[in-house]
Enzyme design. Structure first.
Site, mmCIF file in Angstrom:
data_model
loop_
_atom_site.group_PDB
_atom_site.id
_atom_site.type_symbol
_atom_site.label_atom_id
_atom_site.label_comp_id
_atom_site.label_asym_id
_atom_site.label_seq_id
_atom_site.Cartn_x
_atom_site.Cartn_y
_atom_site.Cartn_z
ATOM 1 N N ASP A 33 3.450 9.252 -0.830
ATOM 2 C CA ASP A 33 2.241 8.525 -0.441
ATOM 3 C C ASP A 33 2.022 7.413 -1.446
ATOM 4 O OD1 ASP A 33 -0.048 8.069 1.099
ATOM 5 O OD2 ASP A 33 -0.598 10.197 1.113
ATOM 6 N N HIS B 52 0.811 -1.227 0.000
ATOM 7 C CA HIS B 52 0.000 0.000 0.000
ATOM 8 C C HIS B 52 0.838 1.267 0.000
ATOM 9 C CE1 HIS B 52 -4.042 -1.787 0.660
ATOM 10 N NE2 HIS B 52 -3.283 -2.821 0.967
#
Ligand code: ADQ
Length: 474
Positions: A365, A157
């Site tokens: 991110d 992720h």
């Protein structure tokens, strides 16, 4: 019958749609598993005096979950240690914040072994196993050692770091080698796939074949990008809820006609909050005419409080927000509203809708679901503008946002200014394209694509594959 078994560090499906305050991973998986007959396995979040390997099964929010308790030492070494003090900063390009401790390594290996031993009896012959995130990289290797032949997939992720950053990790080769026990390795972006492949080729003499299979250490794995999305339909329902509407109205009333810039993040150094505050300060300094006509609402929920770097960041943000308000506030205007409490998903939906600018400016991110939620919450007849960091995975597909370098306060400040003065027609055009992307590439598609690829992944891909050496970037 074949089932899907999802394994992740924490297992916390929200009890009901709309009321969750869970992070991106939990939201995405709960949405994906709710309709499934599968199983979600992971740590309960509880620690016990002495590890027993006992597991509890229950149904939460329509999902069958199996939970394992760990020991306090596991929590310190594996979770607060290797996962959050070593891998998280390293993978977010912050080697300056990384702690390397041999005990963290050992804790990480121990917990992955414990996960494998406990999961083993639950695995049926045709089950697909899908492991989530950086906490559990060695899990497939441990399962294989115990004879598991099932297809096992892994999804990361967070970003995969550039080769030279990764090689600052002691025993980095062992970590990457462990990835090759998976049949399928999924990343958020093409950039991550490229960084992984680059490492494999240069540091492990990997060979790539045209079908996306990487061969190294005598093993092989399919490697592919699967950009995660939000549950767009569920979000649209949430947006219509009474609570969302109440929060939308309350927000508009409290704005009093002022423009609202909005940030919503976990309080994490990867999210670029200090840089965002500084960019906002620059906007105020350069545009005195705007004073009194706008404000920034930053919602930053406390996270990983046990880790020093997070406590330090909190202190710096408290200072900086005080400094900005001290310098610019007047008796009837507070330029920065800085809030640390979490909000429910339906409340957030209402708050997003009221914002003229969505500020999503992480320094790194994996994807960033806030960017997608902000877009999904907008009023089609008068949408706000998304200002998005070039270093968020979301930037790879959300090209109609105003893309900025979060490290440049001028860049961000100018983008905010541009967003605030953008004509309605341009706002609509950009938003329509972004919204189409958020709706089409939602979490259901992410799940389906990954599972379909895992099902199709050849268990013995080395046997008759056409190998093309050194094909990075092809
Ligand atoms: P996170 O780092 O947690 O997730 P993100 O993708 O932004 O980051 O997800 C945050 C989720 O938590 C969103 O659904 C948001 O609504 C919610 N949230 C954030 N701040 C909140 C607050 N203050 N109050 C209430 N809710 C809040 C990790 C990776 C990301 C990746 C996701 C999913 O770091 O890059 O996008 O997993 O893969």
């Amino acid at each position: 019958m074949s089932r899907l078994i999802v394994v992740s560090n924490r297992v916390n499906p929200p009890a009901d749609s709309g009321v969750g305050t869970a992070g991106g991973l939990a939201m995405a998986l709960a949405a994906a598993l709710r309709e499934d007959k599968g199983l979600w396995f992971g740590w309960s979040g509880q620690t016990v005096e002495q590890y027993t390997g006992q597991m509890s099964m229950q149904k939460v929010g329509g999902v069958t979950v199996a939970l394992l308790d760990l020991e306090e030492q596991d929590q310190q070494e594996y979770y607060n240690g290797y996962a959050n003090r070593t891998l998280w900063p390293l993978f977010h390009y912050r080697p300056d914040l990384v702690s390397y401790e041999r005990s963290f390594d050992e804790g990480y290996e121990r917990v992955n072994t414990r996960f494998a031993e406990t999961l083993l009896p639950l695995i049926g012959p045709d089950d697909l196993i899908w492991v989530q995130d950086y906490h559990l990289i060695p899990l497939a290797r441990e399962l294989r050692k115990r004879g598991v032949k099932n297809r096992i997939g892994f999804f990361l992720h967070i970003p995969w770091p550039a080769r030279r950053i990764l090689s600052t990790l002691p025993r980095h080769a062992e970590l990457v080698e462990a990835m090759f026990s998976y049949d399928l390795i999924g990343f958020q972006t093409e950039d991550d796939v490229e960084a992984f492949t680059d490492y494999a080729v240069h540091d492990a003499q990997a060979v790539l074949s045209k079908d996306g299979v990487v061969h190294a250490w005598g093993q092989a794995a399919h490697v592919k990008a699967f950009p995660i999305g939000i549950d767009a339909d569920d979000f649209a329902e949430t947006l219509k809820s009474e609570r969302a509407e109440l929060f939308h109205r309350t927000m508009l009333k409290s704005q009093g006609g002022r423009k609202m810039l909005l940030g919503v993040d976990r309080l994490d150094y990867s999210k670029g909050l200090e840089e965002r505050f500084t960019a906002y300060e620059t906007l105020l300094a350069n545009n005195p005419g705007m004073h009194g006509h706008l404000f920034l609402l930053q919602i930053a929920t406390r996270s990983r409080d046990e880790v020093d770097a997070y406590q330090d960041l909190r202190a710096r943000l408290d200072n900086l927000s005080g400094k900005i308000n001290g310098a610019y506030a007047t008796i009837d205007w507070v330029p920065l509203r800085y809030v640390n409490r979490p909000y429910r998903r339906d409340e957030l939906a209402g708050i997003y809708r009221a914002a003229d600018i969505g500020l999503v400016t992480p320094l790194r991110d994996g994807m960033n679901l806030v960017a997608k939620e902000y877009v999904a919450a907008q009023d089609p007849s008068n949408p706000g503008v998304l200002v998005l960091s070039q270093f968020a995975g979301a930037a790879e597909t959300m090209k109609d946002a105003l893309i900025v370098n979060p490290l440049s306060r001028e860049d961000v400040s100018e983008a905010i200014h541009r967003g605030l003065t953008m004509p309605l027609a341009e706002r609509k055009r950009r938003w329509e394209s972004l919204f189409h992307n958020v709706q089409t590439n939602d979490v259901g598609r992410w799940r389906d694509d990954f599972v379909a690829c895992l099902k199709a992944a050849d268990l013995h891909p080395t046997e008759d594959t056409d190998l093309t050496p050194l094909a990075v970037g092809e």
